[in-house]
Design an enzyme around this catalytic site. Sequence first.
Site, mmCIF file in Angstrom:
data_model
loop_
_atom_site.group_PDB
_atom_site.id
_atom_site.type_symbol
_atom_site.label_atom_id
_atom_site.label_comp_id
_atom_site.label_asym_id
_atom_site.label_seq_id
_atom_site.Cartn_x
_atom_site.Cartn_y
_atom_site.Cartn_z
ATOM 1 N N ILE A 155 0.837 -1.206 0.000
ATOM 2 C CA ILE A 155 0.000 0.000 0.000
ATOM 3 C C ILE A 155 0.866 1.248 0.000
ATOM 4 O O ILE A 155 0.656 2.179 -0.785
ATOM 5 C CB ILE A 155 -0.949 -0.003 1.209
ATOM 6 C CG1 ILE A 155 -1.907 -1.190 1.147
ATOM 7 C CG2 ILE A 155 -1.738 1.308 1.266
ATOM 8 C CD1 ILE A 155 -2.687 -1.415 2.426
ATOM 9 N N ASP A 174 10.673 2.432 6.833
ATOM 10 C CA ASP A 174 10.224 1.048 6.949
ATOM 11 C C ASP A 174 11.459 0.165 7.085
ATOM 12 O O ASP A 174 12.186 -0.043 6.112
ATOM 13 C CB ASP A 174 9.406 0.614 5.729
ATOM 14 C CG ASP A 174 8.733 -0.748 5.933
ATOM 15 O OD1 ASP A 174 9.325 -1.599 6.625
ATOM 16 O OD2 ASP A 174 7.631 -0.952 5.397
ATOM 17 N N THR A 230 -4.770 5.612 7.008
ATOM 18 C CA THR A 230 -5.634 4.555 6.465
ATOM 19 C C THR A 230 -5.168 3.195 6.968
ATOM 20 O O THR A 230 -5.554 2.167 6.416
ATOM 21 C CB THR A 230 -5.609 4.567 4.928
ATOM 22 O OG1 THR A 230 -4.246 4.502 4.478
ATOM 23 C CG2 THR A 230 -6.276 5.816 4.373
ATOM 24 N N ALA A 231 -4.341 3.191 8.020
ATOM 25 C CA ALA A 231 -3.792 1.948 8.549
ATOM 26 C C ALA A 231 -4.600 1.489 9.763
ATOM 27 O O ALA A 231 -5.674 0.922 9.616
ATOM 28 C CB ALA A 231 -2.314 2.142 8.881
ATOM 29 N N ARG A 232 -4.103 1.765 10.964
ATOM 30 C CA ARG A 232 -4.793 1.372 12.186
ATOM 31 C C ARG A 232 -4.908 2.573 13.117
ATOM 32 O O ARG A 232 -3.967 3.333 13.301
ATOM 33 C CB ARG A 232 -4.042 0.232 12.890
ATOM 34 C CG ARG A 232 -4.141 -1.104 12.161
ATOM 35 C CD ARG A 232 -5.564 -1.642 12.209
ATOM 36 N NE ARG A 232 -5.709 -2.970 11.599
ATOM 37 C CZ ARG A 232 -6.066 -3.178 10.339
ATOM 38 N NH1 ARG A 232 -6.281 -2.149 9.538
ATOM 39 N NH2 ARG A 232 -6.211 -4.405 9.884
ATOM 40 N N ASP A 256 -9.232 7.293 8.313
ATOM 41 C CA ASP A 256 -10.092 6.177 7.917
ATOM 42 C C ASP A 256 -10.095 5.068 8.967
ATOM 43 O O ASP A 256 -10.784 4.064 8.796
ATOM 44 C CB ASP A 256 -9.627 5.620 6.565
ATOM 45 C CG ASP A 256 -10.554 4.556 6.011
ATOM 46 O OD1 ASP A 256 -11.778 4.831 5.915
ATOM 47 O OD2 ASP A 256 -10.088 3.444 5.681
ATOM 48 N N GLU A 261 -13.414 1.035 17.157
ATOM 49 C CA GLU A 261 -14.322 0.916 16.008
ATOM 50 C C GLU A 261 -15.423 -0.089 16.321
ATOM 51 O O GLU A 261 -15.160 -1.111 16.953
ATOM 52 C CB GLU A 261 -13.539 0.478 14.765
ATOM 53 C CG GLU A 261 -12.501 1.505 14.322
ATOM 54 C CD GLU A 261 -11.764 1.098 13.054
ATOM 55 O OE1 GLU A 261 -12.029 -0.009 12.528
ATOM 56 O OE2 GLU A 261 -10.926 1.875 12.572
ATOM 57 N N HIS A 280 -13.436 3.470 8.025
ATOM 58 C CA HIS A 280 -12.517 2.358 7.761
ATOM 59 C C HIS A 280 -12.942 1.587 6.507
ATOM 60 O O HIS A 280 -13.068 0.369 6.520
ATOM 61 C CB HIS A 280 -12.430 1.412 8.965
ATOM 62 C CG HIS A 280 -11.111 0.688 9.030
ATOM 63 N ND1 HIS A 280 -10.564 0.233 10.193
ATOM 64 C CD2 HIS A 280 -10.228 0.348 8.046
ATOM 65 C CE1 HIS A 280 -9.406 -0.359 9.953
ATOM 66 N NE2 HIS A 280 -9.180 -0.309 8.652
ATOM 67 N N ILE A 281 -13.137 2.344 5.419
ATOM 68 C CA ILE A 281 -13.591 1.734 4.172
ATOM 69 C C ILE A 281 -12.541 1.860 3.058
ATOM 70 O O ILE A 281 -12.866 1.653 1.891
ATOM 71 C CB ILE A 281 -14.927 2.351 3.702
ATOM 72 C CG1 ILE A 281 -14.915 3.893 3.757
ATOM 73 C CG2 ILE A 281 -16.085 1.834 4.545
ATOM 74 C CD1 ILE A 281 -14.196 4.577 2.650
ATOM 75 N N GLY A 282 -11.303 2.171 3.446
ATOM 76 C CA GLY A 282 -10.260 2.303 2.444
ATOM 77 C C GLY A 282 -10.136 1.082 1.560
ATOM 78 O O GLY A 282 -9.943 1.190 0.346
#
Length: 312
Positions: A155, A174, A230-232, A256, A261, A280-282
Amino acid sequence: MSARRTIVVTGADLASQALELLKDFEVVYAGKTPQEADLIALCKQHDPVGMIVRYGKVPGSVMDAAPSLRVISKHGSGTDTIDKEAAKARGIEVRAAVGANAAAVAEQALALLLACAKSVVQLDKRMHAGHWDKATHKSVELHGRTIGLVGLGAIGQRFARMCDAMGMKVIGFDPFAKDLPSYIRVVDLDTIWRESDAISLHCPLTPENREMVNEKTLAACKRGVIIVNTARGGLIDEAALLQALRSGQVFAAGLDSFAVEPMAAPHPFHGEANIVLSPHIGGVTGDAYVNMGVGAAQNVLAVLEKVAATAR
């Protein structure tokens, strides 16, 4: 109990292409919002050999209710809802459908970044209310700005390519990424905070990086930074982010995912003008739904075949 071996899906459905792959198994659904007790009951009833995880958490207690369980396969890439230490101790393999939703999530990250930089939501509301703010509004131009990425997996790399195409300078952190394209400059986290005009999170949630975006790291950022996640949700200290937004240290945030949740109402983020929210719909697109289902099913079959081959 069915004569056929069972796969439990912690959700209400699975793509037809995935079901075709699993046609030799009995597929049992746990529903849209499965709780621990629901999963334990299903496992005791069906003793599945495999589990495909869409929603909810899978702790050791669920695994103990399924003595035949050999594989837990995530319908997506994030396995933080699965107790991997408990699975390892029980000889259960955990797999993820890595990259299956990469395009969808990267596009969502780009949408949130652009919505923040261009004040899309605020201007839309103003226009619908009859206003014309051309003389007073100035958006943020992303060309030439630095985007800092935390996480350079499937991603993160796809999102990096999008940002590079817009003329942004891409830096990334990373420790596990290899063979990265030349347009990504690999840096440490301190450099991410210090140099980025916008920061986007694309890493898994671990005990080590929980709330990595916090009061200290936000204070180290450029004033007016944009934050995209858009991760956690657990990667961000939400109270610290809200304070930074209100002070102007953070210009805007596109989120997101959230610490808890589904997000309960009322929530401190509700009504904040500079936060763009999505539920959370990515990774929730028609294509990704198929890709994740097929990837999860293939992982189940691969592990079960390996188990069978070892037993022969």
